[in-house]
Design a protein around this motif. Sequence first.
Motif, PDB file in Angstrom:
ATOM      1  N   GLY A   9      -4.395  59.188  22.746  1.00  0.00           N
ATOM      2  CA  GLY A   9      -5.455  58.384  21.478  1.00  0.00           C
ATOM      3  C   GLY A   9      -4.857  57.090  21.613  1.00  0.00           C
ATOM      4  O   GLY A   9      -3.825  56.722  22.148  1.00  0.00           O
ATOM      5  N   ARG A  10      -5.479  56.313  20.796  1.00  0.00           N
ATOM      6  CA  ARG A  10      -5.030  54.798  20.453  1.00  0.00           C
ATOM      7  C   ARG A  10      -3.956  54.718  19.491  1.00  0.00           C
ATOM      8  O   ARG A  10      -3.696  55.853  18.991  1.00  0.00           O
ATOM      9  CB  ARG A  10      -6.160  54.048  20.194  1.00  0.00           C
ATOM     10  N   PRO A  11      -3.283  53.842  19.396  1.00  0.00           N
ATOM     11  CA  PRO A  11      -2.059  53.882  18.592  1.00  0.00           C
ATOM     12  C   PRO A  11      -2.421  54.171  17.343  1.00  0.00           C
ATOM     13  O   PRO A  11      -3.378  53.801  16.573  1.00  0.00           O
ATOM     14  CB  PRO A  11      -1.571  52.232  18.610  1.00  0.00           C
ATOM     15  N   ASN A  12      -1.577  54.680  16.374  1.00  0.00           N
ATOM     16  CA  ASN A  12      -1.583  55.067  15.232  1.00  0.00           C
ATOM     17  C   ASN A  12      -2.602  55.952  14.563  1.00  0.00           C
ATOM     18  O   ASN A  12      -3.184  55.896  13.450  1.00  0.00           O
ATOM     19  CB  ASN A  12      -1.675  53.576  14.096  1.00  0.00           C
ATOM     20  N   LEU A  60      -2.756  54.551  23.838  1.00  0.00           N
ATOM     21  CA  LEU A  60      -3.367  54.038  24.716  1.00  0.00           C
ATOM     22  C   LEU A  60      -3.951  52.536  24.526  1.00  0.00           C
ATOM     23  O   LEU A  60      -4.670  52.236  23.293  1.00  0.00           O
ATOM     24  CB  LEU A  60      -4.680  54.734  25.269  1.00  0.00           C
ATOM     25  N   GLU A  61      -3.801  51.639  25.347  1.00  0.00           N
ATOM     26  CA  GLU A  61      -3.973  50.277  24.849  1.00  0.00           C
ATOM     27  C   GLU A  61      -4.506  49.590  26.472  1.00  0.00           C
ATOM     28  O   GLU A  61      -4.024  49.915  27.319  1.00  0.00           O
ATOM     29  CB  GLU A  61      -2.638  49.361  24.422  1.00  0.00           C
ATOM     30  N   GLU A  62      -5.503  48.672  26.320  1.00  0.00           N
ATOM     31  CA  GLU A  62      -5.993  47.994  27.442  1.00  0.00           C
ATOM     32  C   GLU A  62      -4.839  46.620  27.611  1.00  0.00           C
ATOM     33  O   GLU A  62      -4.839  45.799  26.731  1.00  0.00           O
ATOM     34  CB  GLU A  62      -7.299  47.318  27.029  1.00  0.00           C
ATOM     35  N   ALA A  63      -4.180  46.594  28.676  1.00  0.00           N
ATOM     36  CA  ALA A  63      -3.332  45.696  29.021  1.00  0.00           C
ATOM     37  C   ALA A  63      -2.891  45.538  30.733  1.00  0.00           C
ATOM     38  O   ALA A  63      -3.300  46.587  31.091  1.00  0.00           O
ATOM     39  CB  ALA A  63      -1.971  45.770  28.071  1.00  0.00           C
ATOM     40  N   GLY A  64      -2.468  44.380  30.997  1.00  0.00           N
ATOM     41  CA  GLY A  64      -2.027  44.171  32.512  1.00  0.00           C
ATOM     42  C   GLY A  64      -0.896  45.076  32.816  1.00  0.00           C
ATOM     43  O   GLY A  64      -0.053  45.529  31.780  1.00  0.00           O
ATOM     44  N   PRO A  65      -0.880  45.621  33.996  1.00  0.00           N
ATOM     45  CA  PRO A  65       0.146  46.451  34.476  1.00  0.00           C
ATOM     46  C   PRO A  65       1.593  46.016  34.429  1.00  0.00           C
ATOM     47  O   PRO A  65       2.588  46.632  34.446  1.00  0.00           O
ATOM     48  CB  PRO A  65      -0.114  46.826  35.887  1.00  0.00           C
ATOM     49  N   ASP A  66       1.698  44.722  34.193  1.00  0.00           N
ATOM     50  CA  ASP A  66       3.064  44.186  34.085  1.00  0.00           C
ATOM     51  C   ASP A  66       3.631  43.980  32.847  1.00  0.00           C
ATOM     52  O   ASP A  66       4.695  43.815  32.570  1.00  0.00           O
ATOM     53  CB  ASP A  66       3.038  42.766  34.843  1.00  0.00           C
ATOM     54  N   THR A  67       2.608  44.181  31.867  1.00  0.00           N
ATOM     55  CA  THR A  67       3.223  44.218  30.209  1.00  0.00           C
ATOM     56  C   THR A  67       3.928  45.341  29.823  1.00  0.00           C
ATOM     57  O   THR A  67       3.575  46.500  30.675  1.00  0.00           O
ATOM     58  CB  THR A  67       1.949  43.893  29.389  1.00  0.00           C
ATOM     59  N   LEU A  68       4.401  45.633  28.799  1.00  0.00           N
ATOM     60  CA  LEU A  68       5.234  46.410  28.262  1.00  0.00           C
ATOM     61  C   LEU A  68       4.057  47.444  27.977  1.00  0.00           C
ATOM     62  O   LEU A  68       4.111  48.655  27.881  1.00  0.00           O
ATOM     63  CB  LEU A  68       5.689  46.094  27.188  1.00  0.00           C
ATOM     64  N   THR A  86      -6.054  68.198  27.549  1.00  0.00           N
ATOM     65  CA  THR A  86      -5.761  66.911  26.655  1.00  0.00           C
ATOM     66  C   THR A  86      -6.448  67.140  25.567  1.00  0.00           C
ATOM     67  O   THR A  86      -7.553  67.533  25.291  1.00  0.00           O
ATOM     68  CB  THR A  86      -6.612  65.677  27.576  1.00  0.00           C
ATOM     69  N   LEU A  87      -5.551  66.837  24.499  1.00  0.00           N
ATOM     70  CA  LEU A  87      -6.221  66.704  23.139  1.00  0.00           C
ATOM     71  C   LEU A  87      -6.343  65.362  23.134  1.00  0.00           C
ATOM     72  O   LEU A  87      -5.347  64.448  22.992  1.00  0.00           O
ATOM     73  CB  LEU A  87      -5.011  67.281  22.204  1.00  0.00           C
ATOM     74  N   PHE A  88      -7.539  64.865  22.822  1.00  0.00           N
ATOM     75  CA  PHE A  88      -7.998  63.252  22.279  1.00  0.00           C
ATOM     76  C   PHE A  88      -8.089  63.244  21.147  1.00  0.00           C
ATOM     77  O   PHE A  88      -9.073  63.864  20.493  1.00  0.00           O
ATOM     78  CB  PHE A  88      -9.140  63.152  23.278  1.00  0.00           C
ATOM     79  N   VAL A  89      -7.128  62.497  20.474  1.00  0.00           N
ATOM     80  CA  VAL A  89      -6.998  62.339  19.005  1.00  0.00           C
ATOM     81  C   VAL A  89      -7.756  61.031  18.435  1.00  0.00           C
ATOM     82  O   VAL A  89      -7.290  59.966  19.207  1.00  0.00           O
ATOM     83  CB  VAL A  89      -5.641  62.362  18.262  1.00  0.00           C
ATOM     84  N   VAL A  90      -8.711  61.048  17.441  1.00  0.00           N
ATOM     85  CA  VAL A  90      -9.182  59.897  16.822  1.00  0.00           C
ATOM     86  C   VAL A  90      -9.127  59.857  15.559  1.00  0.00           C
ATOM     87  O   VAL A  90      -8.867  61.080  15.105  1.00  0.00           O
ATOM     88  CB  VAL A  90     -10.808  60.091  17.124  1.00  0.00           C
ATOM     89  N   ASP A  91      -9.268  58.800  14.989  1.00  0.00           N
ATOM     90  CA  ASP A  91      -8.899  58.813  13.283  1.00  0.00           C
ATOM     91  C   ASP A  91     -10.299  58.650  12.574  1.00  0.00           C
ATOM     92  O   ASP A  91     -11.180  57.676  12.764  1.00  0.00           O
ATOM     93  CB  ASP A  91      -8.321  57.411  13.199  1.00  0.00           C
ATOM     94  N   ALA A  92     -10.623  59.858  12.133  1.00  0.00           N
ATOM     95  CA  ALA A  92     -11.852  60.146  11.392  1.00  0.00           C
ATOM     96  C   ALA A  92     -12.029  59.182  10.294  1.00  0.00           C
ATOM     97  O   ALA A  92     -12.703  58.914   9.617  1.00  0.00           O
ATOM     98  CB  ALA A  92     -12.034  61.496  10.911  1.00  0.00           C
ATOM     99  N   LYS A  93     -10.594  58.801   9.417  1.00  0.00           N
ATOM    100  CA  LYS A  93     -10.851  57.840   8.439  1.00  0.00           C
ATOM    101  C   LYS A  93     -11.238  56.632   8.594  1.00  0.00           C
ATOM    102  O   LYS A  93     -11.956  56.079   7.842  1.00  0.00           O
ATOM    103  CB  LYS A  93      -9.402  57.908   7.782  1.00  0.00           C
ATOM    104  N   LEU A  99     -11.896  50.812  21.886  1.00  0.00           N
ATOM    105  CA  LEU A  99     -10.709  51.548  22.668  1.00  0.00           C
ATOM    106  C   LEU A  99     -11.022  52.879  22.678  1.00  0.00           C
ATOM    107  O   LEU A  99     -10.747  53.650  23.710  1.00  0.00           O
ATOM    108  CB  LEU A  99      -9.377  51.235  21.836  1.00  0.00           C
ATOM    109  N   ASP A 100     -11.513  53.625  21.636  1.00  0.00           N
ATOM    110  CA  ASP A 100     -11.736  55.165  21.523  1.00  0.00           C
ATOM    111  C   ASP A 100     -12.861  55.193  22.573  1.00  0.00           C
ATOM    112  O   ASP A 100     -12.535  56.443  23.461  1.00  0.00           O
ATOM    113  CB  ASP A 100     -12.229  55.570  20.130  1.00  0.00           C
ATOM    114  N   LYS A 101     -13.880  54.665  22.751  1.00  0.00           N
ATOM    115  CA  LYS A 101     -14.842  54.775  23.706  1.00  0.00           C
ATOM    116  C   LYS A 101     -14.220  54.562  25.202  1.00  0.00           C
ATOM    117  O   LYS A 101     -14.858  55.472  26.178  1.00  0.00           O
ATOM    118  CB  LYS A 101     -16.169  54.021  23.622  1.00  0.00           C
ATOM    119  N   THR A 102     -13.473  53.610  25.080  1.00  0.00           N
ATOM    120  CA  THR A 102     -13.190  53.322  26.637  1.00  0.00           C
ATOM    121  C   THR A 102     -12.233  54.285  27.330  1.00  0.00           C
ATOM    122  O   THR A 102     -12.260  54.786  28.469  1.00  0.00           O
ATOM    123  CB  THR A 102     -12.329  51.942  26.506  1.00  0.00           C
ATOM    124  N   PHE A 103     -11.324  54.861  26.233  1.00  0.00           N
ATOM    125  CA  PHE A 103     -10.540  55.886  26.749  1.00  0.00           C
ATOM    126  C   PHE A 103     -11.170  57.302  26.845  1.00  0.00           C
ATOM    127  O   PHE A 103     -10.911  58.045  27.481  1.00  0.00           O
ATOM    128  CB  PHE A 103      -9.135  56.031  25.983  1.00  0.00           C
TER     129      PHE A 103
END
Length: 478
Positions: A9-12, A60-68, A86-93, A99-103
């Motif tokens: 899932g996306r961060p946090n 999960l974040e969108e970033a270039g392959p050379d970045t952290l 896979t458990l895909f976790v989204v934030d219902a709150k 990002l959620d839709k992309t992943f």
Amino acid sequence: MSFTVAIVGRPNVGKSTLFNRLVGKKLALVDDTPGVTRDRRPGDAKLVDLKFRIIDTAGLEEAGPDTLEGRMRAQTEAAIEDADLTLFVVDAKSGLTPLDKTFGELLRRSGKPVVLVANKSEARGSDAGFYDAFTLGLGEPVPISAEHGEGMLDLRDAIVEAIGEERAFPEPDEEAETNVDVSEPAAGAEGEAAEDETEPAYDETKPLRVAIVGRPNAGKSTLINRFLGEDRLLTGPEAGITRDSISVEWDWRGRTIKMFDTAGMRRKAKVQEKLEKLSVADALRAIRFAETVVIVFDATIPFEKQDLQIVDLVLREGRAAVLAFNKWDLVEDAQAVLADLREKTERLLPQARGIRAVPISGQTGYGLDKLMQNIIDTDRVWNKRISTAKLNRWLDGVQIQHPPPAVSGRRVRLKYMTQVKARPPAFMISCTRPEALPESYVRYLVNGLRADFQMPGVPIRVHFKAGENPFEGRKKKR
């Protein structure tokens, strides 16, 4: 375990909180700061009657392959590839984000079974986010609260439906044995009382737990990746990439090695952020429950004050220690530098006389077999037991060679000695007036034990006990 589940899932959104809930322990670091988790963290999960292997992943974040962030995403994608579900976790709150839709699209393309989890569903106003999750096209979301443990029965049913009952409940003989977790103490870590005269043989088949520690950017994760032969742990030029203590397993010459990567440990005065304090506390926990600890030095700037403090900490915890001088491929005059390092090791670490030190390169693989052999040899010494008969013959000899000093006109007599514990070796000496024995004579005994019984580099504990006075408590005759 019957099957493997990855939490993504996306961060946090609460992935690590859910991970801790499922494994039943606070193994993963949890904080309000997004992006706390960076590496894949495996664990053994139990959900009602289900038992399975679970993997916590970075957001999960969108970033270039050379970045952290890009390298973190590559680790998450590797976890998805390895998992059965896979458990895909989204934030219902807070509701869905782009990002959620992309992943969500990425997970659909993976072809693996997916359970959509709407976390934080106990919050006021979470209904809108819950119904939005239907638009991802991944089936009906499971409303849960990872923090409060709500919705776990519904999550269990969704997992069984997605993975199938045959995979979820295998026959008993098909289940593999579960691994011992870092949060449990090493079996027999304190040793047992040495009552007989035999010296048990060292068990070279038992799994060995090794913690890799050191300052930030010393090359700890790179070293473990080289051992494994794959990019299992996140690495890069940035200092402080590792936050959690991550365990990996592999075999070395037929022996199972469970190795723990830990966060870099800076001086206490420099550690200000709450997250770094949590990371260092996790590293200290890994040290306490490991059997052997490898302290990784940067060979280009060795023996910083923090390096010495880390070694002292490991020895005070009673762990077996090995020094690894990493980045040896960057050293120019290798022979001169090696001689200088050996001299400094003996001079700056007198409390660990004879500690094993190995030049290595995690980048090229130089010296890794020698390092592993030194780890095994140090663990053998750490487990060593010496018979009582040998110890008392030795005690008589050292007293003849150098008798205990007389204190206030009365000489201290050492009468009897036995080994009471192993891991690390600990001895008890029965004597008169133990409080009067000077520290210098204690060091003489410890150094003698190291030299005469070949116990270099491991902490040795010597305790003194006053012999019982048979006349104490009797009434004086008049």
